[in-house]
Design an enzyme around this catalytic site. Structure first.
Site: not given
Length: 409
Positions: A177, A384
């Protein structure tokens, strides 16, 4: 993991967690060019105690739990060992992300068990990197950074330190990320660092965000101007710091309130950002996760991502036309030149990740000149946060990461 062990680990630091899990830890204090001190944690195999004692800086100090704190000396001479791997966390996170799952499951331990020299980075402003040569965290100047500075200063300083300390000329980089965002900033703005990267693994890469699907972010992003106002006029420069009292309170509530309600509420909030439908988050881990996450970030980091969503571009912080002209020489902030990112890269993404949409991943890969492979994670609901805490992350992802690292050799 037993309830008692889980309870104890909620309040441990990353080095304490590493030691509790049967490994050895080092804490390295790394200073950046612009005055921030970063705590970087190293994971050492318990099998190599004798060799590691010979590999330590002579000024190291050792506590009863084998935690070693190393201060950088420019004339260190170190024996070369396994090739280092630097793992860098996402927004609001810390080095703890990579060890919470425990032995045989967490990425840091899997890499260590496979003879990699594992280093866990911490970006400025999180729970482990709150020191500055001039400012304290009460000063607004301390928080005047976004992920641009993480990429421009923090990652290069960490890489230089690791290479100097280990005697290697290259290392592997695993970014997740924001850890990928920072890498792309570094490799495009400070091109000399490309030759120090043997290979880069991008987990849930974030450069372009115009297609992100989070309902929460789609709503909040339109108020990013209010965030900027709050930061400037209300002196709110830090967001979601790690607070032990808060973590203890949340853990108590989750453990004692009706499980279906509290755990469902927390999972819903994670899902609003990360993606719905995954069964990978073990709800019994929520007290432990919330003991370490969120770990803090500057308001400017979050605002910068908001700008990326609205602009559809991967570019520097937008200060407004007048200030942009003073800083950049143009009314619009410059775009990062991804063509300059020459390091070999392997990308992992998932179809159910609300933040890393496949269309944005393709936009990124089309601009990067040296992508060896782009891999979609097999589980269609992988989201995620599953990259960090998925119960099957070892099978679905981490084994693939090991295979990908071997491709760089």
């Amino acid at each position: 993991m037993s309830a008692a062990t889980n309870q104890d680990e909620i309040h441990m630091t990353t080095p304490e967690l590493i030691n509790a899990h049967g490994y050895r830890s080092e804490t390295h204090n790394i200073w950046t060019e612009d005055g921030y001190c970063l705590d970087v944690h190293r994971v050492l195999s318990p099998k190599s105690d004798e060799n590691l004692d010979c590999d330590m800086n002579k000024n190291s100090t050792q506590s009863l739990n084998d935690k070693k704190t190393i201060e950088y000396l420019s004339n260190d001479v170190m024996q070369k060992g396994p090739i280092p791997v630097l793992i860098h966390h996402g927004l609001l996170s810390s080095s703890a992300d990579w060890v919470l799952l425990g032995p045989k499951k967490a990425l840091a331990y899997i890499l260590c068990d496979n003879n990699y020299d594992v280093w866990l980075g911490n970006a400025r402003g999180n729970a482990y990197s709150k020191k500055h040569k001039q400012y304290t965290t009460k000063d607004k100047e301390f928080w005047d950074f976004s992920w641009h500075e993480v990429g421009y200063y923090d990652v290069p300083a960490t890489i230089d330190y690791i290479l100097s300390h280990t005697g290697h000329t290259e290392l592997y980089y695993v970014g997740y990320s924001q850890g990928t965002t920072a890498f792309y900033v570094m490799a495009s703005e400070r091109c000399e660092y490309n030759r120090k990267i043997k290979g880069m693994i991008s987990l849930a890469p974030i450069a372009f965000l115009s297609n992100q699907r989070s309902p929460l972010l789609k709503f909040v992003v339109h108020f990013y101007g209010l965030m900027e106002w709050g930061s400037s006029y209300c002196n709110v420069h830090q967001w979601f710091p790690r607070n032990r009292l808060q973590a203890r309170a949340l853990g108590t509530i989750i453990r004692n309130a009706p499980g279906s309600f509290t755990k469902g509420f927390c999972v819903c909030w994670f899902s609003l950002i990360a993606g719905f439908g995954s069964d990978q988050l073990d709800k019994s881990m929520l007290p432990l996760i919330l003991g370490h996450f969120p770990a803090g970030a500057s308001a400017k980091q979050i605002v910068h991502y908001g700008q990326s969503i609205l602009s559809g571009s991967f570019r520097k912080f937008d200060y407004g036309p007048t200030e942009n002209l003073n800083i950049y020489g143009s009314t619009q902030p410059p775009k990062y030149d991804l063509e300059k990112v020459k390091a070999p890269i392997i990308i992992f993404y998932s179809g159910n990740d609300f933040l890393t949409d496949p269309a944005d991943v393709k936009k990124l890969t089309d601009r990067l000149p040296n992508v060896i492979e782009t891999k979609k994670i097999a589980y269609s609901k992988f989201n995620h946060i599953d990259y960090l805490w998925g119960r099957d992350a070892m099978i679905l992802l981490y084994k693939e990461v090991l295979a990908a690292l071997k491709r760089f050799r």
